[in-house]
Design an enzyme around this catalytic site. Sequence first.
Site, PDB file in Angstrom:
ATOM      1  N   HIS A 306     -14.186 -33.693 -40.584  1.00 38.13           N
ATOM      2  CA  HIS A 306     -15.213 -34.025 -41.813  1.00 38.13           C
ATOM      3  C   HIS A 306     -16.339 -33.278 -41.890  1.00 38.13           C
ATOM      4  CE1 HIS A 306     -16.860 -36.907 -44.600  1.00 38.13           C
ATOM      5  NE2 HIS A 306     -15.633 -37.216 -45.019  1.00 38.13           N
ATOM      6  N   ASP A 363      -8.074 -40.638 -43.853  1.00 37.29           N
ATOM      7  CA  ASP A 363      -6.973 -40.243 -44.563  1.00 37.29           C
ATOM      8  C   ASP A 363      -5.833 -40.068 -43.615  1.00 37.29           C
ATOM      9  OD1 ASP A 363      -7.815 -40.324 -46.971  1.00 37.29           O
ATOM     10  OD2 ASP A 363      -8.770 -38.417 -46.886  1.00 37.29           O
TER      11      ASP A 363
HETATM   12  N1  CMC Z   1      -7.691 -28.116 -38.338  1.00 36.35           N
HETATM   13  C1  CMC Z   1      -8.087 -27.288 -37.608  1.00 36.35           C
HETATM   14  N2  CMC Z   1      -9.321 -26.610 -37.525  1.00 36.35           N
HETATM   15  C2  CMC Z   1     -10.165 -27.147 -38.266  1.00 36.35           C
HETATM   16  C3  CMC Z   1     -10.021 -28.252 -39.054  1.00 36.35           C
HETATM   17  C4  CMC Z   1      -8.640 -28.746 -39.329  1.00 36.35           C
HETATM   18  N3  CMC Z   1      -8.361 -29.896 -39.801  1.00 36.35           N
HETATM   19  N4  CMC Z   1     -10.981 -28.674 -39.650  1.00 36.35           N
HETATM   20  C5  CMC Z   1     -12.117 -28.017 -39.419  1.00 36.35           C
HETATM   21  N5  CMC Z   1     -11.337 -27.074 -38.467  1.00 36.35           N
HETATM   22  C6  CMC Z   1     -12.521 -25.928 -37.793  1.00 36.35           C
HETATM   23  C7  CMC Z   1     -12.644 -25.036 -38.805  1.00 36.35           C
HETATM   24  O1  CMC Z   1     -11.692 -23.839 -38.655  1.00 36.35           O
HETATM   25  C8  CMC Z   1     -14.019 -24.350 -38.154  1.00 36.35           C
HETATM   26  O2  CMC Z   1     -13.712 -23.880 -36.746  1.00 36.35           O
HETATM   27  P1  CMC Z   1     -14.485 -22.636 -36.346  1.00 36.35           P
HETATM   28  O3  CMC Z   1     -15.848 -23.269 -35.983  1.00 36.35           O
HETATM   29  O4  CMC Z   1     -13.911 -21.899 -34.941  1.00 36.35           O
HETATM   30  O5  CMC Z   1     -14.745 -21.464 -37.511  1.00 36.35           O
HETATM   31  C9  CMC Z   1     -14.536 -25.508 -37.715  1.00 36.35           C
HETATM   32  O6  CMC Z   1     -13.279 -26.577 -37.273  1.00 36.35           O
HETATM   33  C10 CMC Z   1     -15.601 -26.371 -38.543  1.00 36.35           C
HETATM   34  O7  CMC Z   1     -14.927 -26.734 -39.738  1.00 36.35           O
HETATM   35  P2  CMC Z   1     -15.367 -26.666 -41.007  1.00 36.35           P
HETATM   36  O8  CMC Z   1     -14.357 -25.962 -42.078  1.00 36.35           O
HETATM   37  O9  CMC Z   1     -16.659 -25.829 -41.077  1.00 36.35           O
HETATM   38  O10 CMC Z   1     -16.067 -27.811 -41.670  1.00 36.35           O
HETATM   39  P3  CMC Z   1     -16.149 -28.512 -42.992  1.00 36.35           P
HETATM   40  O11 CMC Z   1     -17.288 -29.240 -42.966  1.00 36.35           O
HETATM   41  O12 CMC Z   1     -16.490 -27.104 -43.973  1.00 36.35           O
HETATM   42  O13 CMC Z   1     -14.704 -28.899 -43.515  1.00 36.35           O
HETATM   43  C11 CMC Z   1     -13.256 -30.470 -43.980  1.00 36.35           C
HETATM   44  C12 CMC Z   1     -14.586 -30.230 -43.414  1.00 36.35           C
HETATM   45  C13 CMC Z   1     -12.892 -32.070 -43.977  1.00 36.35           C
HETATM   46  C14 CMC Z   1     -12.892 -29.849 -45.355  1.00 36.35           C
HETATM   47  C15 CMC Z   1     -12.233 -30.082 -42.907  1.00 36.35           C
HETATM   48  O14 CMC Z   1     -12.188 -30.569 -41.714  1.00 36.35           O
HETATM   49  C16 CMC Z   1     -10.861 -29.991 -43.459  1.00 36.35           C
HETATM   50  O15 CMC Z   1     -10.160 -29.260 -44.244  1.00 36.35           O
HETATM   51  N6  CMC Z   1     -10.034 -30.868 -42.807  1.00 36.35           N
HETATM   52  C17 CMC Z   1      -8.491 -31.176 -43.395  1.00 36.35           C
HETATM   53  C18 CMC Z   1      -8.555 -31.944 -44.578  1.00 36.35           C
HETATM   54  C19 CMC Z   1      -8.776 -33.063 -44.384  1.00 36.35           C
HETATM   55  O16 CMC Z   1      -8.361 -33.877 -43.605  1.00 36.35           O
HETATM   56  N7  CMC Z   1      -9.567 -33.813 -45.361  1.00 36.35           N
HETATM   57  C20 CMC Z   1     -10.137 -35.144 -45.655  1.00 36.35           C
HETATM   58  C21 CMC Z   1     -11.477 -35.348 -45.352  1.00 36.35           C
HETATM   59  S1  CMC Z   1     -11.683 -37.149 -45.191  1.00 36.35           S
HETATM   60  C22 CMC Z   1     -11.557 -37.740 -47.030  1.00 36.35           C
HETATM   61  C23 CMC Z   1     -12.518 -37.345 -47.939  1.00 36.35           C
HETATM   62  O17 CMC Z   1     -13.906 -37.848 -47.788  1.00 36.35           O
HETATM   63  O18 CMC Z   1     -12.521 -36.849 -48.920  1.00 36.35           O
END
Ligand code: CMC
Length: 428
Positions: A306, A363
């Site tokens: 998240h 989710d």
């Molecule tokens: N699976 C594998 N690796 C992940 C995931 C995941 N679901 N989420 C984040 N990471 C890794 C990412 O690659 C990064 O790694 P590194 O530091 O080595 O580069 C690290 O964790 C930090 O992630 P980020 O992408 O910088 O985090 P963010 O805050 O930009 O993204 C997110 C948050 C929710 C978009 C992302 O975690 C994601 O795409 N999750 C899957 C989709 C999901 O479940 N979304 C629903 C969110 S809750 C409902 C809502 O509020 O809408």
Amino acid sequence: MADNKAQLIIEGSDPVELPILRGTVGPDVIDVRGLTATGRFTFDPGFMSTASCESKITYIDGDKGVLLHRGYPIEQLADNSDYLETCYLLLNGELPTAAQKEAFVSVIKNHTMVHEQLKNFFNGFRRDAHPMAIMCGVVSALSAFYHDSLDINDPHHREVSAIRLIAKMPTIAAMAYKYSTGQPIMYPRNDLSYAENFLHMMFNTPCETKPISPVLAKAMDKIFILHADHEQNASTSTVRLAGSSGANPFACIAAGIAALWGPAHGGANEAVLSMLDEIGDVSNIEKYIAKAKDKNDPFKLMGFGHRVYKNFDPRATVMKQTCDEVLAELGINDPKLQLAMKLDEIARNDPYFKERNLYPNVDFYSGIILKAIGIPTSMFTVIFAVSRTVGWISHWKEMLSSPYKIGRPRQLYTGYDKRDYLPLDSRK
Ligand code: CMC
């Protein structure tokens, strides 16, 4: 609100003093509005360090896993309140008295039907259209039906639009589902609760009206409560941005629905189930965990991680409990649900996910519950949209109730500088 000042030192220029604003709780915020006068802007793609507005509705502490609506913890609301009471709280700022609650529930129930002519819109869609596509179109079309509440400068009109949207969203969502199955649309029933009525419109038919299971209605109501608002997320910010131009509330909510659809936001609950389909079997989990860790592979574990909660998602804790209750009540032994539980266990113990604080989010579990209830996967994000409508409309109303400006971000331009037009025969 501004107790302190920050100083920005820019080489070769006078220091710029910027007020530091203090909220009730949460981090201080540096007010950069004065920077424009110096001919500079801030650069913050993804709004990682930027508060786009002031709000009194919802507070999140991502490190501590705290989510408060008007000060009330989400766990307390999920345990003791119901969705319509939570809607009243979000919209009005206080929990209702018994009389206020009765009046609010009654007014919502009296707005659940949609104009008969609205049904015609559905016929314009293919039967296999994604229901979120239908929602974007039909909700936007409400502005063509309810002209009498479109004056955004009139507080009464804003109130009426809010009521209409909260009341009609479940009806439109269920209509989209019935259209996809070819079954007749079910009219709303005022003797049922909000959640029961939604399940009735989804699953009953004119030939057979089955009673709604109280356990499933309670689970549905919790899903509605847990998704009701989440401060300035992508869809809510979209609603505020659209609203800041003076667009009507139905158009603004349609914009929010479009933003919610993406798999990184509301589309994640649907994506969780698609991912489980792709993984297929417990024996493949290891391979998919390796894919999720591989930076060269776009695969991510959907339903994990998240942007704000970097410790745990308090909604997920409540949702997991409801998930256990629903699965026990229904006695479900679905291999896909078992796969989900195994994935949850493995990811929670894997160092990659632990180090990055990637926990199951709301989710992950809501997808599993909705599947257990019998809701088709394509409807998952629609249900998120139904729940979040109150959050969107509360933020829209809050923005319009105080002085506001049209949202107009600036940019760091890195394209060509001015150059002269080349005639066609001189281009290479
Ligand atoms: N699976 C594998 N690796 C992940 C995931 C995941 N679901 N989420 C984040 N990471 C890794 C990412 O690659 C990064 O790694 P590194 O530091 O080595 O580069 C690290 O964790 C930090 O992630 P980020 O992408 O910088 O985090 P963010 O805050 O930009 O993204 C997110 C948050 C929710 C978009 C992302 O975690 C994601 O795409 N999750 C899957 C989709 C999901 O479940 N979304 C629903 C969110 S809750 C409902 C809502 O509020 O809408």
